[in-house]
Design an enzyme around this catalytic site. Sequence first.
Site, short mmCIF file in Angstrom:
data_model
loop_
_atom_site.label_atom_id
_atom_site.label_comp_id
_atom_site.label_asym_id
_atom_site.label_seq_id
_atom_site.Cartn_x
_atom_site.Cartn_y
_atom_site.Cartn_z
N ASP A 1 -51.25 -69.02 2.55
CA ASP A 1 -51.34 -67.56 2.63
C ASP A 1 -50.92 -67.06 4.00
OD1 ASP A 1 -51.93 -64.95 2.17
OD2 ASP A 1 -54.10 -65.19 2.05
N GLU B 1 -50.99 -59.74 9.47
CA GLU B 1 -52.38 -60.07 9.12
C GLU B 1 -52.91 -61.26 9.93
OE1 GLU B 1 -52.95 -60.93 4.99
OE2 GLU B 1 -55.04 -61.50 5.26
N GLU C 1 -57.74 -63.70 -6.81
CA GLU C 1 -58.69 -63.03 -5.92
C GLU C 1 -59.47 -61.93 -6.63
OE1 GLU C 1 -56.29 -61.93 -2.46
OE2 GLU C 1 -56.64 -63.93 -1.61
C1 GCV Z 1 -53.38 -57.68 -0.97
C2 GCV Z 1 -54.44 -62.34 1.25
C3 GCV Z 1 -54.83 -61.08 1.96
C4 GCV Z 1 -55.20 -59.99 0.99
C5 GCV Z 1 -54.02 -59.76 0.06
C6 GCV Z 1 -53.71 -61.07 -0.64
C7 GCV Z 1 -52.50 -60.95 -1.54
O1 GCV Z 1 -55.55 -62.90 0.63
O2 GCV Z 1 -55.88 -61.34 2.85
O3 GCV Z 1 -55.49 -58.83 1.71
O4 GCV Z 1 -54.31 -58.76 -0.88
O5 GCV Z 1 -53.43 -62.06 0.32
O6 GCV Z 1 -51.43 -61.28 -1.07
O7 GCV Z 1 -52.62 -60.52 -2.67
#
Ligand code: GCV
Length: 822
Positions: free
Chosen positions: A375, A403, A296
């Site tokens: 995820d 989330e 990411e």
């Molecule tokens: C901390 C997902 C979440 C992100 C998170 C990522 C991760 O993409 O939306 O906010 O980042 O996972 O676990 O690194």
Amino acid sequence: MALVAAPAFAENGHAAWLRYAPLAPDAAARAGAEVPRALYRLGDEVPLQRAEDELRKGVQGMLGRPLEPVNALPASGAVVVGTLASIRAAAPALAPAGELPADAFWLRTVHQGNASFTVIAGGDVRGTLYGAFAWLRKVAQGELLDPLDDREVPYAPVRWVNQWDNLNGTIERGYGGASLFWANGKVRDDLTRAGEYGRLLASVGINAVSINNVNANPLVLSPEFVPQIAKVADVMRPWGVRVAIAIDFGSPQSVGKLATYDPLDPGVAAWWKARTDALYAAIPDFAGFVLKADSEGRVGPSTYHRTHADAANVVARALKPHGGILFYRGFVYDHHMDWRNLKNDRARAAYDNFHPLDGQFDDNVIIQIKHGPIDFQVREPASPLFAGLEKTNEAIELQITQEYFGQARHAVFIAPMWKEVLDFDMRAHDQPSPVKAIVAGRVFHRPLGGFVGVANVGDDDNWTNNHLSQANLYAFGRLAWNPDLSAADIASEWTRQTFGTDPPVGRTLGELLLTSWRTYENYTGPLGLQNLTDITGNHYSVAVEASEENGWGQWHRADANGVGMDRSVATGTGFVGQYPPAVAKMYESIDTTPDDLLLFMHHVPYTQRLKSGPTVIQYIYDSHYAGAEAVANYVAMWKGLRGLVDDERYQAVLKQLEYQAGQAIVWRDAVTRWFHKESGISDEQGRVGRYPGRIEAESAALQGYQLTTVQPWEAASGSGAIECRTTSCTATFTYSGTAGTHDIAVEYFDVNTGAAHYRVRIGGRVVAEWTADDHIPSRKLDGGSSSRYVIAGIALKPGDEIEIEGTPNGQETAALDYVEIR
Ligand code: GCV
């Protein structure tokens, strides 16, 4: 049934499950007789002092009488607290026969003549503290305290939480307020709450916390942060909680000003060693690092064409002399994938990236693997990587913060889902190999491993915003300690400590908590569709197509003919082939894939029949109606607890459940209408598209209000909504139903900027008014901002006019979707 006694303290949720509230009279009388009156502590280490403090506070609170500390073992009996070694040395007759490893404890009662002793013995001081909390848990639940002979050993050495806290005090995916650790780019001056959090963590056996976001600010590795991190370690240490930090892989360059962060460069290795040594000089019990690399947008070893093992090992070798651990996250995937290629599949990524490297990681590296291959979606299969690493340490990463689970605005108890994953048998080498045993190192005989939870706390009074979300933190700790516990047992433990032991409270909360995941799944993404939410935005609002036609790879591939991702080996992406043969065989065929994961594994026509009976499309309709109905029922169930739980939390939970009930209807209508339109197949029960009692705002008589469209279209009923772009507007709805007393639900929009005002008049009389000032995670008119205000018990007769006056404010246009009269 006892009405709840007025508590001696504010019931704002701050005490969480450690309320130590007075026991019901019969339980108090029995415990009063079983619990000795004196407390004898062996040893002065701070965690032992904390154990003593807790025991005294707990007994005073729950039994209403003191536990007096004494300096010598009284012949008349006592609660005796210390390590097993110290008890064996000082009072051999009280010590249990047997050994205890680190973190373990033994609780037992011993009778000598008329004297009775309660022995709390730990394998070490941390284990003793855990023993004290475990004993208090029994007291709070009204359990029998004599006789007692309980030996508990944690299932795995790693029981960590990760904070996704940013140095500026915000928390990524945090819904419980601001960071307990950071503010304005540095450690908070006042760490009182952080210390209190350490206490909560210790009470459920969590032994380390990583205190900053895995999307790490490189500055945490700069020299000025060492004393700051040390301050946090100081407030955690009394509770046996060690501190770690998340690091950025580019730090040798960005902080160290080296020309490179190539993991094979000797200068880079020396830099990692120097920074790590500096941390250990200040914090000798520092726990280690967490690293998100090549994920990411984070930099990683790919910059230099190095492997994840090269990256992990250079950092792990700096930690090794100090006994530190590196958690290297398995969450590595390409978020720019071409969605047009039906063979592309994000679910494959963790296994494809890490399986080939098995055996190349140093022994103090743990690959931290999210529980599913995507995820933290509402339902995913267990990640195949768990069985794909046999010569590498592993930990499972569970997301406690909600989330994709309604962001602490929806009540979702996640333990039942965690249990399904932890108990899932991967059939590695065709042998029993549940995920929990693999990650604990028991299957492949690894020295390290366990459980990591992404925590859900912030500085809100009640830590987690929604009172019921506390149960998820509790459950994570309990499962990390003992994954064989059932979700029902955990829900019951939590409820009795947090809301008391009254049976109706236990029954109601038990049912609510244990059904809440299925309920939430029913209205947000059944059959393995994953969350039908705004994937590229807030991860909260309903938006069925948001996951499609972008590179993030959370695709469900719904179109006019069918739905689901074909992940089979024969015709799909081949993901299924990453599992050991027995599991792969099950998922390869539509006939043997469980209904709950059908659309995760296969693309099928809407008319495909499920094993449970209905067609896929009918199940999508039915589950959404069932989900919305279940939440409405939660409201009714909760109302039955009025007077049985304290009013403060009763009102807060009621408000939250009512909000959730409204949102569940928004989700229900949006998803079912979307699939109805796409598939062209009607709901057998005729519900989709027919909403009795509903009057669309578009069809009201409008003064000032204008028609507007909503994105995505399915988030608004009818053809859109109305909004007011002047100082004040009115929409008049004419009632045409039967005369009688009715509830009027007003569906309006509450975006997170501004505070529009609504006033409802019937026959010139104001019957309700409110301000839309909530901070829902949406800046626009969509499913997330769509909100419901219910005006109960209004007398209506045909021809009555319901006049809604909206006054915009800031970005809020006093928008309306419909009224529904029931
Ligand atoms: C901390 C997902 C979440 C992100 C998170 C990522 C991760 O993409 O939306 O906010 O980042 O996972 O676990 O690194």
